[in-house]
Scaffold this active site. Structure first.
Site, PDB file in Angstrom:
ATOM      1  CG  HIS A 116       4.834  -3.545 -10.719  1.00  0.00           C
ATOM      2  ND1 HIS A 116       4.228  -3.776 -11.841  1.00  0.00           N
ATOM      3  CD2 HIS A 116       5.774  -2.673 -11.096  1.00  0.00           C
ATOM      4  CE1 HIS A 116       4.753  -3.340 -13.017  1.00  0.00           C
ATOM      5  NE2 HIS A 116       5.645  -2.532 -12.553  1.00  0.00           N
ATOM      6  CB  CYS A 124       2.292   4.620   7.288  1.00  0.00           C
ATOM      7  SG  CYS A 124       1.213   5.920   7.482  1.00  0.00           S
ATOM      8  CB  CYS A 127       4.685   7.810   8.959  1.00  0.00           C
ATOM      9  SG  CYS A 127       4.628   6.134   9.326  1.00  0.00           S
TER      10      CYS A 127
END
Ligand code: OAD
Length: 251
Positions: A116, A124, A127
């Protein structure tokens, strides 16, 4: 509490799945128990991509507080037992954890898959730059991605945690499959500890392991939702049961 020790063959493979209950004795709140995290923080606000889009500042305040709280905790005897199992089994051991608190790594396990994600990694939201180790607290709003900014795009950084509605990392699933394939036909134990068995695909690992011939054990404070799929259930605190389950003279 007396726990009959696990008898492991010399060439046994052991796959362990842990959940929030294993960290409870370190002082980290679970999710679904009374007073658990999802009671005070609605999942849709802090653990979905839509919640992050709506209020990234709120999401970062939540995970910043969890970062600080986890850093103030230390691994317990349950974590230590799993370090000992890895030391004794080497490549025949794999620890899959749903926990994002980093306590298994801090305890000393290295053969760990954090399915998890991790509280201590940031990535990000837009990206594909690799996620980075990050222990900072962001109280004053969400940080921006510098790589996207350099290319004239606005994008925010987010915790590298698998939120509801998101897929698990395919590389993690494939590493688990590879381990189970290697264990198939050999003495094989699957043990889940401190997990309510409510969240898939983790809650289905017991079936994957059973199909490969594993003997299945559950160690939990209360019967998990999937308790019926385990051959053995030991009810109680993992910090007491795990160290007693496979003592050094246990084979
Ligand atoms: P839960 O909070 O759903 O379940 C924790 C389980 O641990 C409960 O069944 C408790 O009875 C048990 N428990 C509590 N203290 C214990 C102790 N000392 N020893 C043994 N058992 C104990 O947590 P998880 O099953 O880990 O996902 O939840 C699975 C996922 O749901 C989490 O990884 C999280 C959450 O939404 C994400 O954030 C992606």
């Amino acid at each position: 509490m007396s726990v009959a020790p696990l008898r492991l063959a010399a060439d046994a493979h052991v796959l362990v799945l842990t959940g929030a209950g294993v960290s409870a004795e370190s002082g980290i709140p679970t999710f679904r128990d009374a007073g658990g995290l999802w009671e005070s923080h609605p999942v849709e606000q802090v653990a979905t991509p839509q919640g992050f889009q709506r209020d990234p500042g709120l999401v970062w305040r939540f995970y910043s507080a969890r970062r600080r709280a986890a850093l103030a905790c230390v691994p317990n005897a349950g974590h230590a037992a799993l370090v000992d199992w890895e030391r004794r089994l080497g490549e025949r051991f794999l620890l899959v954890t749903q926990n994002v608190d980093g306590l298994h790594l801090r305890a000393g396990n290295t053969r760990v898959i954090e399915i998890h994600g991790s509280l201590f990694r940031t990535r990000c939201a837009r990206c594909d730059r690799p996620s980075e180790h990050d222990e900072r607290a962001y109280e004053d709003g969400a940080p921006a991605c510098e790589r996207c900014a350099a290319q004239g795009r606005r994008a925010l950084l987010r915790p590298d945690i698998v939120w509801f509605g998101e897929l698990l990392d395919a590389r993690h699933l494939s590493a688990i499959d590879t381990f189970v394939a290697a264990a198939r036909g050999k003495p094989f134990v699957f043990l889940a500890a401190g997990t309510s068995g409510a969240v898939y695909p983790a809650a289905g690992l017991v079936d994957l392991a059973s199909d490969a011939g594993a003997e299945t054990w559950l160690v939990n404070a209360e019967p998990a939702e999937n308790v019926g799929r385990f051959a053995h259930f030991l009810q109680g605190p993992s910090g007491t049961i795990l160290p007693a389950l496979w003592p050094v003279d246990g084979r």
